[in-house]
Design a protein around this motif. Structure first.
Motif, PDB file in Angstrom:
ATOM      1  N   GLY A   1      78.452  36.471  77.559  1.00 43.69           N
ATOM      2  CA  GLY A   1      79.245  35.251  77.640  1.00 43.69           C
ATOM      3  C   GLY A   1      79.013  34.409  78.866  1.00 43.69           C
ATOM      4  N   TRP A   2      78.068  34.783  79.724  1.00 45.45           N
ATOM      5  CA  TRP A   2      77.779  34.000  80.914  1.00 45.45           C
ATOM      6  C   TRP A   2      76.811  32.868  80.585  1.00 45.45           C
ATOM      7  CZ3 TRP A   2      80.676  34.829  85.060  1.00 45.45           C
ATOM      8  CH2 TRP A   2      81.283  36.070  85.209  1.00 45.45           C
ATOM      9  N   PRO A   3      77.055  31.677  81.126  1.00 47.51           N
ATOM     10  CA  PRO A   3      76.180  30.538  80.805  1.00 47.51           C
ATOM     11  C   PRO A   3      74.756  30.777  81.297  1.00 47.51           C
ATOM     12  CG  PRO A   3      77.702  29.963  82.574  1.00 47.51           C
ATOM     13  CD  PRO A   3      78.149  31.284  82.026  1.00 47.51           C
ATOM     14  N   LEU A   4      73.793  30.343  80.511  1.00 45.46           N
ATOM     15  CA  LEU A   4      72.390  30.484  80.892  1.00 45.46           C
ATOM     16  C   LEU A   4      72.017  29.512  82.004  1.00 45.46           C
ATOM     17  CD1 LEU A   4      70.834  30.792  77.311  1.00 45.46           C
ATOM     18  CD2 LEU A   4      71.411  32.645  78.905  1.00 45.46           C
ATOM     19  N   ASP A   5      72.698  28.381  82.059  1.00 47.87           N
ATOM     20  CA  ASP A   5      72.438  27.369  83.081  1.00 47.87           C
ATOM     21  C   ASP A   5      73.785  26.885  83.620  1.00 47.87           C
ATOM     22  OD1 ASP A   5      71.975  24.938  84.462  1.00 47.87           O
ATOM     23  OD2 ASP A   5      70.127  24.580  83.339  1.00 47.87           O
ATOM     24  N   ASP A  43      74.590  24.742  85.972  1.00 49.41           N
ATOM     25  CA  ASP A  43      74.707  23.296  86.167  1.00 49.41           C
ATOM     26  C   ASP A  43      74.950  22.580  84.845  1.00 49.41           C
ATOM     27  OD1 ASP A  43      74.354  23.572  88.874  1.00 49.41           O
ATOM     28  OD2 ASP A  43      72.203  23.159  88.825  1.00 49.41           O
ATOM     29  N   GLU A  44      74.223  22.987  83.820  1.00 49.37           N
ATOM     30  CA  GLU A  44      74.395  22.357  82.510  1.00 49.37           C
ATOM     31  C   GLU A  44      75.775  22.680  81.939  1.00 49.37           C
ATOM     32  OE1 GLU A  44      73.101  19.830  79.484  1.00 49.37           O
ATOM     33  OE2 GLU A  44      72.270  20.280  81.462  1.00 49.37           O
ATOM     34  N   HIS A  45      76.221  23.908  82.143  1.00 47.25           N
ATOM     35  CA  HIS A  45      77.568  24.294  81.700  1.00 47.25           C
ATOM     36  C   HIS A  45      78.620  23.450  82.404  1.00 47.25           C
ATOM     37  CE1 HIS A  45      81.300  26.682  81.780  1.00 47.25           C
ATOM     38  NE2 HIS A  45      80.949  27.050  80.560  1.00 47.25           N
ATOM     39  N   SER A  46      78.442  23.235  83.696  1.00 45.76           N
ATOM     40  CA  SER A  46      79.389  22.429  84.460  1.00 45.76           C
ATOM     41  C   SER A  46      79.431  20.994  83.945  1.00 45.76           C
ATOM     42  CB  SER A  46      79.011  22.451  85.938  1.00 45.76           C
ATOM     43  OG  SER A  46      79.887  21.642  86.704  1.00 45.76           O
ATOM     44  N   ARG A  47      78.265  20.428  83.630  1.00 42.46           N
ATOM     45  CA  ARG A  47      78.229  19.053  83.113  1.00 42.46           C
ATOM     46  C   ARG A  47      78.962  18.954  81.780  1.00 42.46           C
ATOM     47  NH1 ARG A  47      73.083  18.956  85.677  1.00 42.46           N
ATOM     48  NH2 ARG A  47      72.055  19.861  83.859  1.00 42.46           N
ATOM     49  N   HIS A  48      78.791  19.936  80.922  1.00 45.49           N
ATOM     50  CA  HIS A  48      79.500  19.908  79.637  1.00 45.49           C
ATOM     51  C   HIS A  48      81.005  20.091  79.822  1.00 45.49           C
ATOM     52  CE1 HIS A  48      75.566  20.092  77.696  1.00 45.49           C
ATOM     53  NE2 HIS A  48      76.183  19.870  76.554  1.00 45.49           N
ATOM     54  N   ALA A  49      81.395  20.929  80.769  1.00 44.14           N
ATOM     55  CA  ALA A  49      82.828  21.112  81.043  1.00 44.14           C
ATOM     56  C   ALA A  49      83.445  19.829  81.588  1.00 44.14           C
ATOM     57  CB  ALA A  49      83.032  22.266  82.017  1.00 44.14           C
ATOM     58  N   VAL A  50      82.721  19.148  82.476  1.00 45.94           N
ATOM     59  CA  VAL A  50      83.203  17.877  83.012  1.00 45.94           C
ATOM     60  C   VAL A  50      83.393  16.861  81.889  1.00 45.94           C
ATOM     61  CG1 VAL A  50      82.532  15.883  84.416  1.00 45.94           C
ATOM     62  CG2 VAL A  50      82.305  18.191  85.341  1.00 45.94           C
ATOM     63  N   LYS A  51      82.448  16.828  80.956  1.00 48.36           N
ATOM     64  CA  LYS A  51      82.557  15.898  79.826  1.00 48.36           C
ATOM     65  C   LYS A  51      83.739  16.269  78.933  1.00 48.36           C
ATOM     66  CE  LYS A  51      79.906  13.759  76.088  1.00 48.36           C
ATOM     67  NZ  LYS A  51      80.997  13.827  75.115  1.00 48.36           N
TER      68      LYS A  51
END
Length: 201
Positions: free
Chosen positions: A45-49, A51-59
């Motif tokens: 369940g840990w994100p592979l990326d 930074d990309e996970h953070s950008r999607h969470a921000v969105k």
């Protein structure tokens, strides 16, 4: 001849339509985020990326805030009306969870108002060059949205109770709903084992 002003019950129904739209949108926003996260996470369940996970969470946070803005200005009125309706309904037509849900929604709305005031102060303290699109501005805005998301999720999770209460009041009225005089604040007591929306977060 000036157009006739809408009746209070018409205004209330339109506001409930706006709430229903938020409930649909917020559910889809969360579903899209969860689907992306599942596809881009490892077996634990840990994100592979990160930074990309953070950008999607921000969105996700920003989209949910933007969707709730259709409701935020009159959300307090919806809660007050629902409380009056609950008081008017025969106990046989009540769901025992409704008072607790109204309390969750009321607390979430207060927290959102506090976060909005904090955001205004943070925004006003930014240098004149900080505008939408600049790192300083966007970072402060993202922080507000991140802190607000759990409270927005409370509205996404429990907001349907307002629609349920309205339906019960229409189907089992005891007295006129008194939509224009709903001024009592929500103060329900939480049950010993209150349900949680943490699974949705």
């Amino acid at each position: 001849m000036s157009p006739t002003a809408p009746a209070p019950d018409e205004i209330h129904r339109e506001r409930l339509h706006q709430l229903a739209a938020f409930l649909r949108e917020s559910e889809q926003i969360l579903a899209d985020f969860d689907a992306w996260r599942e596809e881009h996470s490892d077996l634990d369940g840990w994100p592979l990326d990160d930074d990309e996970h953070s950008r999607h969470a921000v969105k996700r946070d920003a989209d949910t805030w933007r969707s709730f803005n259709r409701v935020r200005s009159f959300a307090k009125d919806l809660l007050a009306t629902a409380e009056v309706q609950v008081q008017q309904l025969n106990p046989a037509h009540l769901q025992s969870r409704w008072p607790w849900q109204l309390g969750v929604l009321d607390d979430a709305l207060k927290q959102l108002a506090t976060l909005q005031q904090q955001w205004f102060k943070a925004r006003d303290a930014l240098p004149p060059t900080a505008r939408l699109g600049s790192f300083a501005y966007d970072d402060a805005l993202a922080e507000r949205n991140e802190e607000a998301w759990s409270y927005l999720d409370d509205w996404s999770t429990h907001g349907k109770a307002l629609l349920e209460i309205q339906a019960a009041a229409q189907n089992h009225p005891l007295r006129p709903p008194a939509l224009t005089s709903a001024t009592t604040h929500v103060r329900p007591a939480a049950p010993a084992a209150a349900p949680s929306s943490a699974a949705r977060r």
